[in-house]
Every structure is written in C-alpha cells, then in structure tokens.
Design an enzyme around this catalytic site. Structure first.
Site, PDB file in Angstrom:
ATOM      1  N   ASP A  34       0.847  -1.196   0.000  1.00  0.00           N
ATOM      2  CA  ASP A  34       0.000   0.000   0.000  1.00  0.00           C
ATOM      3  C   ASP A  34       0.885   1.249   0.000  1.00  0.00           C
ATOM      4  OD1 ASP A  34      -2.020   1.867   0.329  1.00  0.00           O
ATOM      5  OD2 ASP A  34      -3.019   0.789   1.931  1.00  0.00           O
ATOM      6  N   ASP A  35       0.766   2.061  -1.044  1.00  0.00           N
ATOM      7  CA  ASP A  35       1.527   3.321  -1.146  1.00  0.00           C
ATOM      8  C   ASP A  35       3.035   3.098  -1.175  1.00  0.00           C
ATOM      9  OD1 ASP A  35      -0.955   4.492  -0.982  1.00  0.00           O
ATOM     10  OD2 ASP A  35      -0.520   5.729   0.777  1.00  0.00           O
ATOM     11  N   CYS A  73      -6.048   4.264  -3.691  1.00  0.00           N
ATOM     12  CA  CYS A  73      -6.317   2.902  -3.211  1.00  0.00           C
ATOM     13  C   CYS A  73      -7.525   2.222  -3.840  1.00  0.00           C
ATOM     14  CB  CYS A  73      -6.499   2.922  -1.696  1.00  0.00           C
ATOM     15  SG  CYS A  73      -5.086   3.550  -0.775  1.00  0.00           S
ATOM     16  N   ARG A  77      -7.652  -0.993  -6.526  1.00  0.00           N
ATOM     17  CA  ARG A  77      -8.052  -2.321  -6.062  1.00  0.00           C
ATOM     18  C   ARG A  77      -9.225  -2.865  -6.870  1.00  0.00           C
ATOM     19  NH1 ARG A  77      -5.475  -2.782  -0.785  1.00  0.00           N
ATOM     20  NH2 ARG A  77      -4.146  -0.928  -0.767  1.00  0.00           N
ATOM     21  N   LYS A 129      -6.440  -5.311   3.773  1.00  0.00           N
ATOM     22  CA  LYS A 129      -7.261  -4.139   3.447  1.00  0.00           C
ATOM     23  C   LYS A 129      -8.098  -4.384   2.197  1.00  0.00           C
ATOM     24  CE  LYS A 129      -6.525   0.615   1.827  1.00  0.00           C
ATOM     25  NZ  LYS A 129      -5.536   1.717   1.712  1.00  0.00           N
ATOM     26  N   HIS A 131     -11.219  -2.175   1.197  1.00  0.00           N
ATOM     27  CA  HIS A 131     -11.391  -0.799   0.715  1.00  0.00           C
ATOM     28  C   HIS A 131     -12.341  -0.688  -0.474  1.00  0.00           C
ATOM     29  CE1 HIS A 131      -9.944   3.172   1.741  1.00  0.00           C
ATOM     30  NE2 HIS A 131      -9.827   3.501   0.482  1.00  0.00           N
ATOM     31  N   SER A 154     -10.350  -1.237   5.920  1.00  0.00           N
ATOM     32  CA  SER A 154     -10.038   0.030   5.266  1.00  0.00           C
ATOM     33  C   SER A 154      -8.681   0.504   5.760  1.00  0.00           C
ATOM     34  CB  SER A 154     -11.147   1.059   5.577  1.00  0.00           C
ATOM     35  OG  SER A 154     -10.934   2.271   4.877  1.00  0.00           O
ATOM     36  N   HIS A 214       1.232   2.653   3.837  1.00  0.00           N
ATOM     37  CA  HIS A 214       0.251   3.702   4.075  1.00  0.00           C
ATOM     38  C   HIS A 214       0.343   4.159   5.533  1.00  0.00           C
ATOM     39  CE1 HIS A 214      -3.623   5.769   4.278  1.00  0.00           C
ATOM     40  NE2 HIS A 214      -3.802   5.575   2.982  1.00  0.00           N
ATOM     41  N   ASP A 270      -0.169  -0.831  -4.736  1.00  0.00           N
ATOM     42  CA  ASP A 270      -1.452  -0.358  -5.270  1.00  0.00           C
ATOM     43  C   ASP A 270      -1.338   0.960  -6.017  1.00  0.00           C
ATOM     44  OD1 ASP A 270      -1.026   1.237  -2.995  1.00  0.00           O
ATOM     45  OD2 ASP A 270      -3.124   1.176  -2.365  1.00  0.00           O
ATOM     46  N   ASN A 271      -0.332   1.751  -5.712  1.00  0.00           N
ATOM     47  CA  ASN A 271      -0.082   3.033  -6.390  1.00  0.00           C
ATOM     48  C   ASN A 271       1.252   3.568  -5.913  1.00  0.00           C
ATOM     49  OD1 ASN A 271      -2.731   3.790  -4.277  1.00  0.00           O
ATOM     50  ND2 ASN A 271      -0.719   4.649  -3.810  1.00  0.00           N
ATOM     51  N   LYS A 286       1.725   9.220  -5.542  1.00  0.00           N
ATOM     52  CA  LYS A 286       0.300   8.984  -5.340  1.00  0.00           C
ATOM     53  C   LYS A 286      -0.490  10.256  -5.646  1.00  0.00           C
ATOM     54  CE  LYS A 286      -2.935   7.318  -1.782  1.00  0.00           C
ATOM     55  NZ  LYS A 286      -3.083   6.841  -0.405  1.00  0.00           N
TER      56      LYS A 286
END
Length: 465
Positions: A34-35, A73, A77, A129, A131, A154, A214, A270-271, A286
């Site tokens: 994540d991130d 996010c 996803r 997660k 989300h 989340s 994240h 994810d990004n 991001k």
C-alpha cells in the site's frame, strides 16, 4: 457472479484452461503493498536493502514498467480485482468515511479474480485491506468470491470516533476492536503462514493486502528504529523493512511446505508513494498521473516455470493479473464484458519480450489525463476544478495538478518526464489524441458518458462531499 455465469465459467475452464496449459493448477499468492513507491525497494535502486523482496525478484521476473490502473487505493483495487479500468467497472473514486459513500462499493455483478479462481476449484482467502465497500450490501469480500477474510477492511484510523476502522474482522464478525496498528502485520503474516502450512486438498489463492506503507507510520516494536536512520525518514524505512520481513516469512513458508514449484507468487503496490516514500527516478507519486503515481514494483516468482533473473521493460499492468490467474488456473474469462487486462504468461515465461498492450490510459478519478504507448506519453491540460478531491493542488509529490498546455514525453529516454518534446512530434500527438478520444467515448470522461461505462452512482464524484 451469478450462478449461471459461474457454471459457464467452470465448464469453459475445464474444457479450455487445463488442457491448454498442460500442468496442475498452481497455488497463487498475491501480495499487495500500500503506497509503496517504485524506488522504495533495494532491487529498484533504494539505498536501504530489502533482502526478502530482492531475493524474490532474483528468483523470477522483475518488471520495470508495471502500471496500476489508478493512483489511489480504491480504484486501483477495483481494477486489480476485475481486470477492468475503474471507469469501466464503476469504481473510479476512492471511498472516504463520509455519508456520501455509504452505498458505494464494488458492484456485485462485477466478476472478480477470486470468483474466477473459486469457480475453477480454488480455495480463496483474503487477509488485509479491502477498501471496496465492506459494509455495502453485495460488496463484502465474501460476496466477491473469497471463502475467508481476515483484516482491517479500510485504512487504519487514529481518530477516536472511528473505532470500526481499528477493528479486526474475520469474515463478517468482529475479532478485536481498537487493535494496535503495530501488531497488525504480524497478525496477518501469522494467519497466512499457518494457512500455507496446512494440508490442502485443493489449490489455493491468497490475496494479502498489506497496510504498509500507508500511514500512520507505526512499525512494530521489533522494527522500530531498526534502520538506524533518525526521524520520520527512518520510521518509514523501518516500516518497509517490516513489510520485507513479512514477505520473507510467507515465501519461506511456501518453500518449507515443498510447494514452491507449484506456487505463483506476485508482489506489487497499489499506487505510488504518498508523503514519505520515493518513486525515483520517476516524477510524482500517489494522487497524480505522472509515472510515479502509476508505475510500481512488479515481481513474479514461480520456480521452474518463470525463469529466474529476468528484468523486463515491457509495459504490463495490474489489470493483467486476472487474465494471468485465469489462464494458469484453467478458468475461462467471462465473454459478456470487456476485460482490459491481458494474459502475460508468455512474457513471464520468456516466450516473448513484447508487451501485450498497445496503449495505457491514465485516469484521475473521472478525468482522462494522459495516454501512452510503450514509448510515448501524452498529458492533457487540466485544472483544479476538473481534478478529483485528492489532487486539487500541487503539494509534495502531487505535481502538475494544473496543466495549461499538453505535454509529450519520450519514456524510453526520459522516464522521469522532465523534457517536453511535444513540438518535435506532432504525428505522435495526433495519434495519441485519437486514442484518448476513442477511450473517452468507450469508458467515459468528465463530461462524457461512455458506451461501456458502469455508473458509479456518486453525486459530484470529483468532490469529497
């Protein structure tokens, strides 16, 4: 997926997939950070090493041009799960804990990778997660094809009144409220390692959706201060090293169980990075459509099937994972909808070095901001008014949230998007502009309803409230 569609997929899969593939169905483990920035791992040039992930890359294929379909996010996803651009699958905006989003989740009749794999005989397990509308009817992981779920659904919220975002759920039931974030990664990793160690009568699919990196930056006690770097930068490195350790434990469990040659392991983010990570040598992060927002680490290991030591610069995407998993599992793709991803197995196994994609489209919310082929990337003008709520103004790695004139970059020579060469290549601009017009007509834009666009149902979607 409806019962009728699922039965059709199973029948087609048995006729098409396994006979064509000629191998037993592999287990599949998808690890989703994540991130995490393109430049945050040792194998992508980070000065601080990440030995477990670096070893994973050495044992398979490392992509240097792996793109995610969104720079935040939720939409990323949704695209991952469906193999479809967020505008096409009806989830172009990232959820926020406000009343506006109470009924906003992944559409129940979208076909997910978990549903396809379950239809082909897989046991499907998600940890981490989600989300994508956990409390929205029809949008829970168990509604989207997963047999099991464990996690914080989340982002972890530190605000006192948001206890539900600090609650661990197993399936639909509360396991623990007000969990300390520092214990979450170990809890998740233990769950997966214990599962891998079990005897399995059917192939399994694990989707491990980390919260690292994240915010909040809260590494566990074991990793706090481990990097030796002071301040917030050091805490971020500690956090990434905890992620690396978790990946190492999962891969070690696979190896110790003797199933490495029949297990496909995929790792990506994810990004791009938010406040703390880095996308170097790319620009942005991001929230924006510079390469740093969409190009992420992408690593694939399947011993004896994916040759070790490969580094590929072919353009691939998170959209490709659903067709890839379907192909190796023997599940035929649904024929009643467009799948934007492509089966990249020939690329991973070294049978080709060519990208299966001609173009890639960079949406920011509902706004198509750029289009590229393997070499050229064209950015379109934009203003704060037409940006989604997360990209209204430049800040940190949020760059070019306002753009008065189009820009063209030669990504082969300038992956950092530093030198605008639009004046020298009018024919490229014309060709890419035509592609942008075509995709807007198909999946929509700010003021255009696409012919194959799923309605998202949000009022003023680019605004938070």
């Amino acid at each position: 997926m409806t019962v009728k569609t699922r039965m059709a997929v199973v029948a087609a899969g048995l006729m098409f997939g396994l006979a064509a593939w000629g191998q037993a169905q592999p287990n599949i483990i998808l690890i989703f950070a994540d991130d995490l920035g393109y430049g945050d791992l040792g194998c992508y040039g980070a000065p601080v090493k990440t030995p477990a992930i670096d070893r994973l890359a050495e044992q398979g294929l490392r992509s240097t041009d792996c793109l995610v379909a969104a720079n935040v996010c939720g939409p990323s996803r949704a695209a991952l799960m469906t193999g479809r651009y967020p505008m096409r699958c009806g989830h172009p905006i990232s959820r926020h804990p406000l009343p506006k989003y109470e009924k906003y989740g992944i559409a129940p009749d979208e076909v997910t990778m978990a549903e396809l794999l379950k239809s082909a005989g897989y046991h499907t397990k998600m940890v981490g997660k989600w989300h994508l509308g956990f409390h929205v009817e029809g949008s829970h992981p168990l509604d989207a094809g997963f047999d099991e779920y464990l996690g914080l659904y989340s982002n972890y919220a530190t605000q006192k009144d948001r206890v539900d975002e600090r609650t661990i759920y197993r399936n639909r039931e509360v396991v623990e409220k007000d969990v300390a974030f520092e214990k979450v990664t170990d809890l998740y990793t233990d769950e997966i390692v214990d599962f891998i160690k079990q005897d399995h009568e059917q192939p399994f699919f694990i989707y491990f959706a980390h919260h690292i990196a994240h915010g909040p930056l809260l590494p566990s006690k074991t990793f706090k201060g481990k990097s030796g770097v002071k301040g917030r930068a050091g805490t971020y490195i500690d956090f990434v090293q905890e992620l690396d350790h978790s990946v190492g434990r999962v891969v070690a469990a696979v190896d110790e169980a003797g199933i490495a040659e029949n297990t496909l392991v995929v790792f990506l983010s994810d990004n791009g990075p938010a406040r703390d990570g880095t996308a170097k040598p790319l620009s942005g992060g991001k929230y924006v459509t510079m390469e740093g927002g969409h190009r992420v680490p992408g690593i694939f290991r399947w011993l004896e099937t994916i040759p070790a030591g490969q580094v590929s610069d072919a353009m691939i995407s998170s959209l490709d994972l659903l067709p890839l998993f379907s192909a190796v599992a023997g599940a035929a793709l649904p024929d009643d909808r467009t799948i934007d991803g492509k089966n990249i197995l020939p690329l991973l196994t070294g049978k080709t070095q060519q990208s299966p994609h001609t173009y890639f489209y960079y949406y920011n919310g509902l706004n198509l901001q750029a289009v590229r082929n393997e070499r050229w990337k064209l950015h379109f003008p934009r203003t704060p008014a037409d940006q989604p709520y997360w990209a209204k103004k430049d800040s940190g790695q949020r760059i070019y949230t306002t753009l008065k004139k189009p820009m063209l970059f030669d990504l082969d020579a300038d992956a950092g998007e530093k030198h605008n060469v639009i004046a020298q290549h009018p024919e490229v601009v014309e060709a890419l502009t035509k592609q942008a017009e075509r995709i807007r007509a198909e999946i929509g834009g700010l003021t255009v309803a696409g012919s194959d666009q799923r309605a998202h149902g949000l009022v003023n979607p680019q605004e938070k409230e």
